[in-house]
Design a protein around this motif. Structure first.
Motif, PDB file in Angstrom:
ATOM      1  N   THR A  14       4.243  -9.839  -9.405  1.00 20.83           N
ATOM      2  CA  THR A  14       3.932  -8.464  -9.282  1.00 20.83           C
ATOM      3  C   THR A  14       4.650  -7.593 -10.058  1.00 20.83           C
ATOM      4  OG1 THR A  14       3.479  -8.550  -6.828  1.00 20.83           O
ATOM      5  CG2 THR A  14       4.033  -6.451  -7.492  1.00 20.83           C
ATOM      6  N   GLY A  15       4.007  -6.732 -10.574  1.00 21.82           N
ATOM      7  CA  GLY A  15       4.697  -5.772 -11.804  1.00 21.82           C
ATOM      8  C   GLY A  15       4.384  -6.238 -13.129  1.00 21.82           C
ATOM      9  N   GLY A  16       3.949  -7.265 -13.310  1.00 24.09           N
ATOM     10  CA  GLY A  16       3.890  -7.801 -14.491  1.00 24.09           C
ATOM     11  C   GLY A  16       2.713  -7.577 -15.303  1.00 24.09           C
ATOM     12  N   SER A  17       2.548  -7.882 -16.524  1.00 27.80           N
ATOM     13  CA  SER A  17       1.415  -7.619 -17.189  1.00 27.80           C
ATOM     14  C   SER A  17       0.523  -8.920 -17.843  1.00 27.80           C
ATOM     15  CB  SER A  17       1.813  -6.675 -18.426  1.00 27.80           C
ATOM     16  OG  SER A  17       2.604  -5.873 -18.126  1.00 27.80           O
ATOM     17  N   ARG A  66      -3.628   1.704 -14.606  1.00 24.91           N
ATOM     18  CA  ARG A  66      -2.771   0.387 -14.706  1.00 24.91           C
ATOM     19  C   ARG A  66      -3.480  -0.464 -15.942  1.00 24.91           C
ATOM     20  NH1 ARG A  66      -2.611  -3.192 -10.797  1.00 24.91           N
ATOM     21  NH2 ARG A  66      -4.658  -2.572  -9.855  1.00 24.91           N
ATOM     22  N   ASN A  83      -1.566  -3.946 -16.808  1.00 22.37           N
ATOM     23  CA  ASN A  83      -0.160  -3.700 -16.180  1.00 22.37           C
ATOM     24  C   ASN A  83       0.187  -3.359 -14.841  1.00 22.37           C
ATOM     25  OD1 ASN A  83       0.912  -3.518 -19.310  1.00 22.37           O
ATOM     26  ND2 ASN A  83      -0.002  -1.620 -19.347  1.00 22.37           N
ATOM     27  N   ASN A  84       1.226  -3.750 -14.532  1.00 25.21           N
ATOM     28  CA  ASN A  84       1.878  -3.294 -13.034  1.00 25.21           C
ATOM     29  C   ASN A  84       0.889  -4.069 -12.185  1.00 25.21           C
ATOM     30  OD1 ASN A  84       3.254  -2.508 -10.954  1.00 25.21           O
ATOM     31  ND2 ASN A  84       1.724  -0.282 -10.977  1.00 25.21           N
ATOM     32  N   LEU A  85       0.660  -5.345 -12.440  1.00 32.17           N
ATOM     33  CA  LEU A  85      -0.360  -6.165 -11.591  1.00 32.17           C
ATOM     34  C   LEU A  85       0.191  -6.459 -10.242  1.00 32.17           C
ATOM     35  CD1 LEU A  85      -1.348  -8.892 -14.489  1.00 32.17           C
ATOM     36  CD2 LEU A  85      -2.785  -7.495 -13.095  1.00 32.17           C
ATOM     37  N   LYS A  86      -0.935  -6.559  -9.389  1.00 28.07           N
ATOM     38  CA  LYS A  86      -0.718  -6.615  -7.835  1.00 28.07           C
ATOM     39  C   LYS A  86      -1.166  -7.864  -7.501  1.00 28.07           C
ATOM     40  CE  LYS A  86      -0.890  -1.546  -7.477  1.00 28.07           C
ATOM     41  NZ  LYS A  86      -1.716  -0.403  -6.603  1.00 28.07           N
ATOM     42  N   ASP A  89      -5.120  -8.178  -7.399  1.00 24.87           N
ATOM     43  CA  ASP A  89      -5.683  -8.447  -8.684  1.00 24.87           C
ATOM     44  C   ASP A  89      -6.055  -9.644  -9.068  1.00 24.87           C
ATOM     45  OD1 ASP A  89      -3.555  -5.850  -9.909  1.00 24.87           O
ATOM     46  OD2 ASP A  89      -5.527  -5.566  -9.494  1.00 24.87           O
ATOM     47  N   SER A 121       3.671 -12.256  -5.223  1.00 22.03           N
ATOM     48  CA  SER A 121       4.479 -11.236  -4.648  1.00 22.03           C
ATOM     49  C   SER A 121       5.920 -11.928  -4.746  1.00 22.03           C
ATOM     50  CB  SER A 121       4.002 -10.753  -3.163  1.00 22.03           C
ATOM     51  OG  SER A 121       4.025 -12.023  -2.367  1.00 22.03           O
TER      52      SER A 121
END
Length: 121
Positions: A14-17, A66, A83-86, A89, A121
């Motif tokens: 989480t938060g990666g790109s 994002r 960006n800012n992957l959840k 996604d 996560s």
């Protein structure tokens, strides 16, 4: 039909790109619409974003701010910078192309085989 090959998927936290690429078999300058769609297990395929030859772009509300979609007609390639992957996604990401439309009307789309994106996560 345009042959499309996606690449760039993978597993991130989480938060990666990630940056996805879609290489087309022909000059994308002749393809009015190119887009990205995704499908999670048990869910229907949904649109992520599209870019038309004139430069107009569409992004799903869930990814605005994002994700960035772009195309390079010199390289015959479509991109999706994420960006800012959840975790939501996560899914198989498919590239699509349409000579007229690929976003509002998908029934004539050419499709790639997909690239998997997994966000933990």
């Amino acid at each position: 039909a345009v042959q499309l090959v996606e690449s760039g998927g993978g597993s991130v936290q989480t938060g990666g790109s990630l940056k996805l690429s879609c290489a087309a078999s022909e000059n994308t300058a002749k393809t009015n619409c190119m887009g990205w769609f995704r499908q999670a297990p048990g869910s229907e395929r949904e649109g992520v974003g599209a870019v038309f030859a004139g430069g107009h772009k569409y992004l799903a509300n869930s990814v605005k701010g994002r994700f960035t979609i772009s195309r390079d007609n010199y390289k015959n390639t479509l991109y999706l910078l994420m960006n800012n992957l959840k975790p939501e996604d996560s899914g198989m990401y498919y590239c699509a192309a349409g000579s007229h439309d690929c976003w509002f009307d998908t029934h004539s789309n050419d499709w790639g085989q997909g690239t998997q994106v997994t966000v933990s996560s």
